[in-house]
Enzyme design. Structure first.
Site, PDB file in Angstrom:
ATOM      1  N   ARG A 104     -18.078  -5.386  13.714  1.00 43.56           N
ATOM      2  CA  ARG A 104     -18.574  -5.545  15.146  1.00 43.56           C
ATOM      3  C   ARG A 104     -18.839  -4.439  15.653  1.00 43.56           C
ATOM      4  NH1 ARG A 104     -14.123  -3.247  17.081  1.00 43.56           N
ATOM      5  NH2 ARG A 104     -12.014  -3.933  15.742  1.00 43.56           N
ATOM      6  N   GLU A 118       0.899  -1.249   0.092  1.00 49.84           N
ATOM      7  CA  GLU A 118      -0.097   0.098  -0.022  1.00 49.84           C
ATOM      8  C   GLU A 118       0.798   1.133  -0.024  1.00 49.84           C
ATOM      9  OE1 GLU A 118      -2.831   0.469   3.359  1.00 49.84           O
ATOM     10  OE2 GLU A 118      -4.273  -0.656   2.375  1.00 49.84           O
TER      11      GLU A 118
END
Ligand code: ADP
Length: 448
Positions: free
Chosen positions: A291, A200
């Site tokens: 979550r 990246e």
């Protein structure tokens, strides 16, 4: 609605889930290790089951023990909280195979988002802006070099299965790449059993801005604005706020809409967070957490919702009550993570709490499972509480935080509270002008 829910977690988040259940008339089952027999969530739950010895691998992560506790108590659903089994796709499969409900997304969504390469591919295809990088995994240093040269240094070598900042290495120049590549791979192999890595672009001084999303699993989704979690130490969040001092309403609406549309298209179910780095006015997706997050209360304060109740409703098949047009941010909220750690080293500091007084008053929320005489076990992470304040605007929230911190008493152990006493008076924090590297530099100066 469920009649009984098992809470597969500990500490403040177990208590948070218990509270939402009680208000909805749902009875709660706490599970705990032998080290947590005296924990507040165990004391308050309607029932509790000891599922093993202190090491998490033999208790909170022991899937057969968690399922047995459900069967013994007749719980119909499991709320995993954050950490532990919350992003374990295999666990979700086992839960559903036993005819129980998992309060969270599907195993498939967890699996896809747990693999950062697959997550990035999915998000890219759904129109979410991503950090420039390799197309999938890179198998050799030569391949990594090709990608890096094309993109320009510095680059980051990241583990596809990474988490908690592990398996991530920066290569400033071409000379560093071979070492970064092999050490990211071996760290990833050791920590996650998977040495797939990708490349990246390394962003110099971004902010960390994440979007809270929520889906009903049937194609409808909303966003609840952003949280700015740029104050980090070792890639761990320390202080979070909503809204971000760096965004205006138009930018928020735009990125929020992109994220809500992406999760709607996926038929995503429940709460999720799409994390971005934000630099020079551009968003770059880094990962999605499937979550409830530690820092969810700042969103709850500003958007006046209860995300846990909403999770319970969606998991029970009752659908989502939130509508995008009602989700209008009001005021400003800040959360401080209070850890049992000794400054300035941040060394864990478990032990007995001899006195505890939680701050209160208008706009103050303290989520914590500690009490006078409670002994913090040494086996788990050091978060012992979250202090959240909400006020009409950012200056008022900082003033309220300062006031609330002055009321907090935790005696017997060291905590990170004094860090926040200093941060609320710092000009950079007051101006909101900081990025993900700022706190590390500030800490170095403070200890120099
Ligand atoms: P993990 O899952 O290990 O937490 P993330 O991908 O969420 O890893 O990244 C954690 C942190 O690492 C980010 O908040 C940021 O501080 C830093 N980071 C990640 N990717 C980049 C990048 N491309 N450039 C600069 N910093 C990054």
């Amino acid at each position: 609605m469920f009649r009984k829910v098992l809470i597969a977690n500990r500490g403040e988040i177990a208590l948070r889930i218990h509270r939402a259940c009680k208000e909805m008339g749902i009875s709660t089952v706490a599970i705990h290790s032998t080290a947590d027999a005296d924990a507040m969530h165990v004391r308050l739950a309607d029932e509790s089951v000891c599922i093993g010895p202190p090491p998490a691998g033999r208790s909170y992560l022991n899937i057969p023990a968690v399922i047995s506790a459900c069967e013994v108590t007749g719980a119909e659903a499991i709320h995993p909280g954050y950490g532990f089994l919350s992003e374990n796709a295999a666990f979700v499969q086992v839960v559903e195979d036993h005819g129980l409900a998992f309060i969270g997304p599907t195993a498939e969504h967890i699996r896809v988002m747990g693999d950062k390469i697959a997550a990035k591919d999915t998000m890219k295809a759904l129109g979410v802006p991503c950090v420039p990088g390799s197309d999938g995994g890179v198998a050799t240093v030569e391949e990594a070099m090709e990608v890096a040269k094309e993109m320009g240094f510095p680059v980051l070598v990241k583990a596809a299965s990474g988490g908690g900042g592990r398996g991530m290495k920066v290569a400033e120049t071409a000379d560093d790449l071979a070492v970064a590549f092999s050490s990211a791979r071996s760290e990833a192999k050791a920590a996650f059993g998977d040495d797939t890595v990708y490349i990246e672009k390394y962003l110099g001084r971004p902010r960390h801005i994440e979007i809270q999303v929520f889906g009903d699993g049937m194609g409808r989704a909303v966003h609840l604005g952003e949280r700015d979690c740029s104050l980090q130490r070792r890639h761990q969040k320390v202080f979070e706020e909503c809204p971000s001092p760096a965004l205006d309403a138009a930018r928020r609406a735009e990125i929020g809409k992109t994220c809500a549309e992406a999760v709607a298209a996926m038929n995503y179910r429940g709460a999720g967070t799409i994390e971005f780095l934000y630099e020079n006015g551009e968003f770059y997706f880094i990962e999605m957490n499937t979550r409830l997050q530690v820092e969810h209360p700042v969103t709850e304060a500003v958007y006046r919702v209860d995300l846990v109740k909403e999770q319970l409703r969606v998991a029970a098949g009752e659908g989502m009550t939130m509508r995008q047009e009602d989700l209008v941010p009001v005021g400003h909220a800040i959360e401080c993570r209070i850890n049992a750690e000794r400054l300035p080293s941040f060394a864990p500091c478990p032990g007995e709490i001899t006195a505890f007084h939680a701050p209160g008053g208008l706009g103050v929320r303290m989520d914590s499972g500690i009490y006078d005489g409670y002994r913090i076990p040494p086996h788990y992470d050091s978060l012992i509480g979250k202090l959240i304040v909400h006020a009409e605007d950012r200056p008022a929230a900082l003033a309220r935080l300062d006031r609330a911190l002055s009321e907090l008493i935790v005696d017997g152990i060291d905590t990170t509270a004094p860090l926040f006493d200093a941060l609320v008076h710092d000009p950079a924090v007051i101006s909101g002008d900081y990025d993900i590297r700022w706190l590390e530099g500030w800490l170095e100066q403070m200890t120099a």
